[in-house]
Structure formats: C-alpha cells, structure tokens
Design an enzyme around this catalytic site. Structure first.
Site, PDB file in Angstrom:
ATOM      1  N   LYS A   7      40.055  33.153  13.322  1.00  0.00           N
ATOM      2  CA  LYS A   7      39.127  33.494  12.239  1.00  0.00           C
ATOM      3  C   LYS A   7      39.364  32.654  10.977  1.00  0.00           C
ATOM      4  CE  LYS A   7      38.286  38.292  13.717  1.00  0.00           C
ATOM      5  NZ  LYS A   7      38.315  39.718  13.276  1.00  0.00           N
TER       6      LYS A   7
ATOM      7  N   TYR B 250      28.456  39.941  16.330  1.00  0.00           N
ATOM      8  CA  TYR B 250      29.007  41.241  15.921  1.00  0.00           C
ATOM      9  C   TYR B 250      27.931  42.328  15.882  1.00  0.00           C
ATOM     10  CZ  TYR B 250      33.757  39.642  14.824  1.00  0.00           C
ATOM     11  OH  TYR B 250      35.050  39.189  14.902  1.00  0.00           O
TER      12      TYR B 250
ATOM     13  N   PHE C  23      31.397  48.097   7.202  1.00  0.00           N
ATOM     14  CA  PHE C  23      31.996  46.796   6.888  1.00  0.00           C
ATOM     15  C   PHE C  23      31.221  45.617   7.465  1.00  0.00           C
ATOM     16  CE2 PHE C  23      34.159  48.593  10.647  1.00  0.00           C
ATOM     17  CZ  PHE C  23      33.918  47.595  11.591  1.00  0.00           C
TER      18      PHE C  23
ATOM     19  N   ARG D  20      44.862  40.949  23.963  1.00  0.00           N
ATOM     20  CA  ARG D  20      44.847  42.060  22.998  1.00  0.00           C
ATOM     21  C   ARG D  20      46.284  42.420  22.587  1.00  0.00           C
ATOM     22  NH1 ARG D  20      39.994  43.492  20.570  1.00  0.00           N
ATOM     23  NH2 ARG D  20      41.295  45.206  19.844  1.00  0.00           N
TER      24      ARG D  20
ATOM     25  N   THR E  34      44.225  46.126  15.182  1.00  0.00           N
ATOM     26  CA  THR E  34      43.213  45.636  14.238  1.00  0.00           C
ATOM     27  C   THR E  34      43.751  45.569  12.811  1.00  0.00           C
ATOM     28  OG1 THR E  34      41.559  46.724  15.636  1.00  0.00           O
ATOM     29  CG2 THR E  34      40.838  45.988  13.449  1.00  0.00           C
TER      30      THR E  34
ATOM     31  N   ARG F 209      48.649  39.337  14.564  1.00  0.00           N
ATOM     32  CA  ARG F 209      48.172  40.036  13.361  1.00  0.00           C
ATOM     33  C   ARG F 209      49.332  40.508  12.487  1.00  0.00           C
ATOM     34  NH1 ARG F 209      43.065  43.041  16.321  1.00  0.00           N
ATOM     35  NH2 ARG F 209      41.433  41.595  15.638  1.00  0.00           N
TER      36      ARG F 209
ATOM     37  N   ASN G 207      41.834  39.452   9.678  1.00  0.00           N
ATOM     38  CA  ASN G 207      42.947  39.701  10.592  1.00  0.00           C
ATOM     39  C   ASN G 207      43.142  38.598  11.634  1.00  0.00           C
ATOM     40  OD1 ASN G 207      40.737  40.303  12.107  1.00  0.00           O
ATOM     41  ND2 ASN G 207      41.272  42.428  12.536  1.00  0.00           N
TER      42      ASN G 207
ATOM     43  N   HIS H  12      40.006  37.239  16.841  1.00  0.00           N
ATOM     44  CA  HIS H  12      39.158  38.142  17.623  1.00  0.00           C
ATOM     45  C   HIS H  12      39.550  37.994  19.083  1.00  0.00           C
ATOM     46  CE1 HIS H  12      35.640  40.033  19.451  1.00  0.00           C
ATOM     47  NE2 HIS H  12      35.697  39.040  20.322  1.00  0.00           N
TER      48      HIS H  12
ATOM     49  N   GLU I 205      30.652  37.344  25.674  1.00  0.00           N
ATOM     50  CA  GLU I 205      31.108  36.583  24.510  1.00  0.00           C
ATOM     51  C   GLU I 205      31.361  35.123  24.864  1.00  0.00           C
ATOM     52  OE1 GLU I 205      33.054  40.460  22.220  1.00  0.00           O
ATOM     53  OE2 GLU I 205      34.388  38.888  22.935  1.00  0.00           O
TER      54      GLU I 205
END
Ligand code: ADP
Ligand code: MG
Length: 140
Positions: free
Chosen positions: A11, A51, A59, A87, A93, A104, A114, A117, A128
C-alpha cells in the site's frame, strides 16, 4: 493443502517509505513466491471498484483517498496454502493487534495505513487477481 495463488497489494504508506523490498522479503521468507508484480498508481475508479465490498463502511472514502495517494505494488503470490499464509505474514488489520514479526506489526502506521492488502478466501483471491492481471502477466 494445495498450492494456491493469492493477491497482494503493497500500500501507499509502504511504497512512500521505500519498504517494498523489506515487505517482499517477508513473503519470500514465509515460502511465498512472487509470480506477478507491477507498480501502478491506482485511479479513483479502480480503488472504488476494488474495495466495492466496503462501500457502505464509514472509512470507505478515507480508504479510497489513501489507496490513490501514492503508487502501490500489486502482486500475485504463490505457494502451499498461500491465502492463509499471506494473511498470517500480514498480521491483524489493526497493527496494535498484530503479532510480533508480522508485516503490519513491523511497518503499519495505523488501522487504515496498514502497509499491505491480502485476499481473504479462494473466491476473492481469484477475483482480485483478475481485477489487476491478465493470465499472460502471471509466470509461475
Ligand atoms: P484487511 O485488510 O485486514 O482484510 P478489511 O478487509 O476489514 O481488513 O479492511 C480493508 C482495509 O480498510 C484495511 O486493510 C484498512 O486499510 C481499511 N480499514 C479497515 N478498518 C478500518 C477503520 N476502522 N478505519 C480506517 N480504515 C480501515
Ligand atoms: Mg479484507
């Protein structure tokens, strides 16, 4: 577990701080292989589409603005149990809840900014990946 592919984004908060290599090293150390990768600057339309599942969350606007604020690196990661493994390497998150050693925990600035993704299931991973890559851009 079989070999899977999952979709990852490094990100804007991370590309801005030049952390791309350190984050990819975490994937590779966990046994995930980068089989597709490109650095892009997402359009607002792309971010809103990607998203879309979060469009009713409070948010959403902040998330879209953040995702288009700087370049991102979109990737396909491959490996045994890749979706869950990614993950796990990413961490929770909210970085304050993330386990030691996770991306993270080490790099994220906040619950919004964070750093990464990662797809959360086989179906979303396939969708995706298709959203950003053609088949001929993925070389396993
Ligand atoms: P994850 O990325 O861990 O799968 P979600 O799918 O729930 O988390 O949320 C998508 C993204 O939206 C998060 O990674 C984060 O960037 C942002 N986000 C989630 N919750 C919040 C929040 N409470 N405030 C601001 N941004 C958030
Ligand atoms: Mg999610």
């Amino acid at each position: 577990m079989a070999v899977q592919r999952t979709f990852s984004i490094i990100k804007p908060d991370a590309t801005k701080r030049n952390l791309t290599g350190k984050i990819i090293a975490k994937f590779e150390d966990a046994g995930l292989r980068v089989v597709a990768s490109k650095r892009i600057h997402m359009s607002r339309e792309q971010a809103e589409g990607f998203y879309g599942v979060h469009k009713d969350r409070p948010f959403f606007g902040e998330l879209v603005d953040f995702m288009i604020s700087e370049p991102v690196v979109v990737q396909v990661l491959e490996g045994e149990d890749a979706i869950a493994k990614n993950r796990e390497v990413m961490g929770a998150t909210n970085p304050t809840d993330a386990a030691e050693g996770t991306i993270r925990k080490e790099f994220a600035l906040s619950i919004g900014e964070n750093s990464v993704h990662g797809s959360d299931a086989e179906e979303t991973a396939a969708e995706e990946i298709k959203f950003f890559f053609n088949d001929d851009e993925i070389v396993g």
